[in-house]
Each structure stands twice: as structure tokens, then as C-alpha cells.
Design a protein around this motif. Structure first.
Motif, PDB file in Angstrom:
ATOM      1  N   ALA A   9       0.822  -1.213   0.000  1.00 18.60           N
ATOM      2  CA  ALA A   9       0.000   0.000   0.000  1.00 18.60           C
ATOM      3  C   ALA A   9       0.851   1.256   0.000  1.00 18.60           C
ATOM      4  O   ALA A   9       0.523   2.244  -0.665  1.00 18.60           O
ATOM      5  CB  ALA A   9      -0.930  -0.010   1.213  1.00 18.60           C
ATOM      6  N   THR A  13       0.636   4.458  -2.486  1.00 14.28           N
ATOM      7  CA  THR A  13       0.444   5.814  -1.974  1.00 14.28           C
ATOM      8  C   THR A  13       1.563   6.736  -2.429  1.00 14.28           C
ATOM      9  O   THR A  13       1.327   7.921  -2.717  1.00 14.28           O
ATOM     10  CB  THR A  13       0.375   5.799  -0.438  1.00 14.28           C
ATOM     11  N   THR A  39      -3.850   1.093   6.547  1.00 12.39           N
ATOM     12  CA  THR A  39      -4.220   2.270   5.770  1.00 12.39           C
ATOM     13  C   THR A  39      -3.547   3.521   6.329  1.00 12.39           C
ATOM     14  O   THR A  39      -3.009   4.355   5.583  1.00 12.39           O
ATOM     15  CB  THR A  39      -5.746   2.459   5.780  1.00 12.39           C
ATOM     16  N   ALA A  42       0.122   3.647   5.393  1.00 13.50           N
ATOM     17  CA  ALA A  42       0.332   4.029   3.995  1.00 13.50           C
ATOM     18  C   ALA A  42       0.199   5.539   3.822  1.00 13.50           C
ATOM     19  O   ALA A  42       0.993   6.186   3.125  1.00 13.50           O
ATOM     20  CB  ALA A  42      -0.661   3.296   3.102  1.00 13.50           C
ATOM     21  N   PRO A 238     -11.134  -3.694  -0.725  1.00  9.66           N
ATOM     22  CA  PRO A 238      -9.689  -3.735  -0.522  1.00  9.66           C
ATOM     23  C   PRO A 238      -9.035  -5.045  -0.915  1.00  9.66           C
ATOM     24  O   PRO A 238      -7.810  -5.163  -0.867  1.00  9.66           O
ATOM     25  CB  PRO A 238      -9.566  -3.526   0.996  1.00  9.66           C
ATOM     26  N   CYS A 293      -7.337  -0.665  -7.334  1.00 13.00           N
ATOM     27  CA  CYS A 293      -6.886   0.670  -7.758  1.00 13.00           C
ATOM     28  C   CYS A 293      -7.520   1.143  -9.061  1.00 13.00           C
ATOM     29  O   CYS A 293      -6.904   1.880  -9.821  1.00 13.00           O
ATOM     30  CB  CYS A 293      -5.365   0.706  -7.875  1.00 13.00           C
TER      31      CYS A 293
END
Length: 317
Positions: A9, A13, A39, A42, A238, A293
Motif C-alpha cells: 500500500a 500511496t 491504511t 500508507a 480492498p 486501484c
């Protein structure tokens, strides 16, 4: 640039630093070992100004913040303690039907109602943030989503069930529901070995209903906020992640279901950088459900992208 299902991740990012640097980001459901913490890590890697870390238990939230501060000290961290199941973290496949103190089925209350009410409580702050973001006009014409965003965590599991408007707390058998509200018994039997048609409550049906609601909630938010305030909302799948969310599911059940998913040819596809505008028109809404994504309009069931159903859910809440 493309990403695979195994791309970390933080690497993804890092490809969009401008979307994170200097921002204030709030994440619910954060505790050690959670998807929320992954999350947060990231995002923290790309130097947001503030990360608001929310969870149910002070000790777990503080442990998450301590971990983040040790690795990414440049960001300022804030704790927000709240129990979203009492209008916490998302829940999945509770084995028996349980109700909250408000009389709501626990999974639906936690995964949808709690987050909907919390989002509504902070809307004025989001609107102010959108109005003072200097890149708003630039972003709205660049093919990217506006910089002020609301992200709901949905799932492939939405396919198991539409919202049961006449049966939100599961007192009735599937065949007693209106046809438009019945769970997908064929898919359930294929993935689990049992259709559960003779059970008023089944954990994957309650989970599926809540994940459908997360998508419909994003649709309603876009309808009310996108054009007027330049605030966009999305629902993100996810992928299969090993967190505490599936603590009520046995490992053998998970392995069997994942194998059947692969047998159906639904292995994760390559991730890409493509971002498209949300279609805020009538009928079936496009551009709201994301997986790997990218926008995944082909991977979302029609009952989860219907404008009329989204408005009905909004009115119900």
C-alpha cells in the motif's frame, strides 16, 4: 504504471504524494493488526499534516498511534474514541443474530448506520475543507477525484445480498422477502456449500447487506455533495486481507470460499492508475465502486448502484 495485487500500500500511496501531503485524514476502525492501521501507515508515509485515528478502545487506538509515531514522526496524530455500533471497527459474519442497544442488527448498525451518522455529523467540516482547498478547481478539471473525499470500505461480499428494507434485522426467511431483497442463494451455496435458505439469519447475508449499503451510501453522498461542494465519495473493495474482521469465520471456510472464487475466474486483476469521473446521473451509477486501484463497474451488482435504491436507503436512515 500498473500495480499487482501484491504491491504494498505504501508503494501505491507514494505514486500519489500530492493526494496526501499536507492533508488531514480521518480513519475509522484503527487498532493493532487491523486494515485501518495498514491504511494509516500508507498515508503516514506521505506526510499528511494530521491523521485522526479512530477506534472503540483507547488502549488500542493509543497503541496504533505509538506505532505510527515511531515510524513517521513528522505527522501529528489525534485519537478519536467512538463506538460506531451504537450509533468500532467493521464486523463480518457474526455467527448468531445480535441486536445493538438501539434494536438494530449489529453488522448493519456498525458497518453502515454508524458510519452514515458519523459522516453526517462532520459534513460541515468536510464542506469547509473543500471550500478552502486551493487545489479544488485544478483537481476538478484534471480527470482526478476532488481532493476532499469520503471513502467507504465495501467488499466483494456485497454480492451476497441487497438491502433488506422490509427485514433489516433478519426475522424472516429468504423466501419470505420481496424478490428484490432476497440474498443470492445460488452463489452462497457455491461458495459455502450451503444455501442457508432455511435460516432467517446468516452472517454473510448480514455482511453482504451492509457492504451493499456502503456503496449506496457513497452514491447518495455524491448526489448531494459532488456538484454543490466538490466532495466525492467512493466505496472501495480492498481485496482479501487477513485482519480481525473475519474472526467469526473458520480458516477452512475462508480457504474453501477463496478457492471457489478462483474457480469462477475472479482472481484479482492488475491495478492501474486510471481514475474516472463519478457518473452522478439517474439510473445505474458508474464510477463509485473501486477495486484493485481502478473503477470496477463490471464487478459490482446492479442493486448496489441503483440511484432509486440509494435514495430509499438514505431516507430509511
Amino acid at each position: 504504471m500498473t500495480f499487482t495485487p501484491q504491491t504494498p500500500a505504501a508503494e501505491i500511496t507514494a505514486s500519489f504524494p500530492e493526494a496526501v501531503q499536507g492533508k488531514t485524514i480521518l480513519i475509522t476502525g484503527v487498532s493493532p493488526g487491523s486494515l485501518g492501521l495498514a491504511t494509516a501507515e500508507a498515508f503516514a508515509s506521505q506526510l499528511p499534516t494530521n491523521l485522526i485515528i479512530s477506534g472503540r478502545f483507547t488502549k488500542k487506538v493509543q497503541a496504533a498511534i505509538t506505532h505510527l509515531e515511531s515510524t513517521y514522526p513528522a505527522t501529528t496524530y489525534h485519537s478519536l474514541i467512538m463506538d460506531l455500533s451504537s450509533q468500532k471497527i467493521r464486523v463480518m459474519s457474526i455467527p448468531t443474530r445480535t441486536l445493538t442497544e438501539d434494536g438494530l442488527e449489529t453488522t448493519f448498525a456498525t458497518n453502515h448506520i454508524g458510519h452514515l451518522l458519523f459522516t453526517n455529523r462532520i459534513l460541515s467540516k468536510l464542506i469547509k475543507a473543500a471550500s478552502t482547498t486551493t487545489t479544488t478547481t485544478k483537481a476538478s478539471h484534471s480527470g482526478l477525484a476532488p481532493p476532499t473525499r469520503i471513502i467507504n470500505l465495501s467488499s466483494f461480499g456485497h454480492k451476497f445480498s441487497p438491502v433488506r428494507f422490509t427485514d433489516l434485522s433478519f426475522p424472516n426467511l429468504p423466501n419470505e422477502l420481496p424478490e428484490s431483497e432476497r440474498p443470492d442463494l445460488r452463489m452462497t451455496e457455491y461458495l459455502t456449500g450451503n444455501s442457508h435458505a432455511d435460516e432467517a439469519y446468516y452472517g454473510l447475508f448480514s455482511y453482504g447487506q451492509s457492504k451493499t449499503a456502503n456503496i449506496l451510501h457513497a452514491i447518495s453522498l455524491n448526489q448531494k455533495l459532488l456538484a454543490k461542494y466538490n466532495i466525492a465519495a467512493f466505496a472501495v473493495h480492498p481485496g482479501a486481507v487477513d485482519t480481525g474482521i473475519g474472526r467469526h469465520v473458520t480458516p477452512s471456510d475462508v480457504e474453501a470460499a477463496l478457492q471457489r472464487v478462483k474457480d469462477l475466474g475472479m482472481d484479482p486483476t492488475q491495478k492501474s492508475r486510471e481514475v474516472v469521473d463519478v457518473d452522478s446521473g439517474d439510473g445505474q451509477v458508474k464510477g463509485v465502486y473501486l477495486a484493485d486501484c481502478k473503477v470496477d463497474d463490471g464487478g459490482v451488482v446492479a442493486f448496489a448502484t441503483d440511484r432509486g435504491i440509494a435514495e430509499r436507503l438514505w431516507s430509511t436512515a
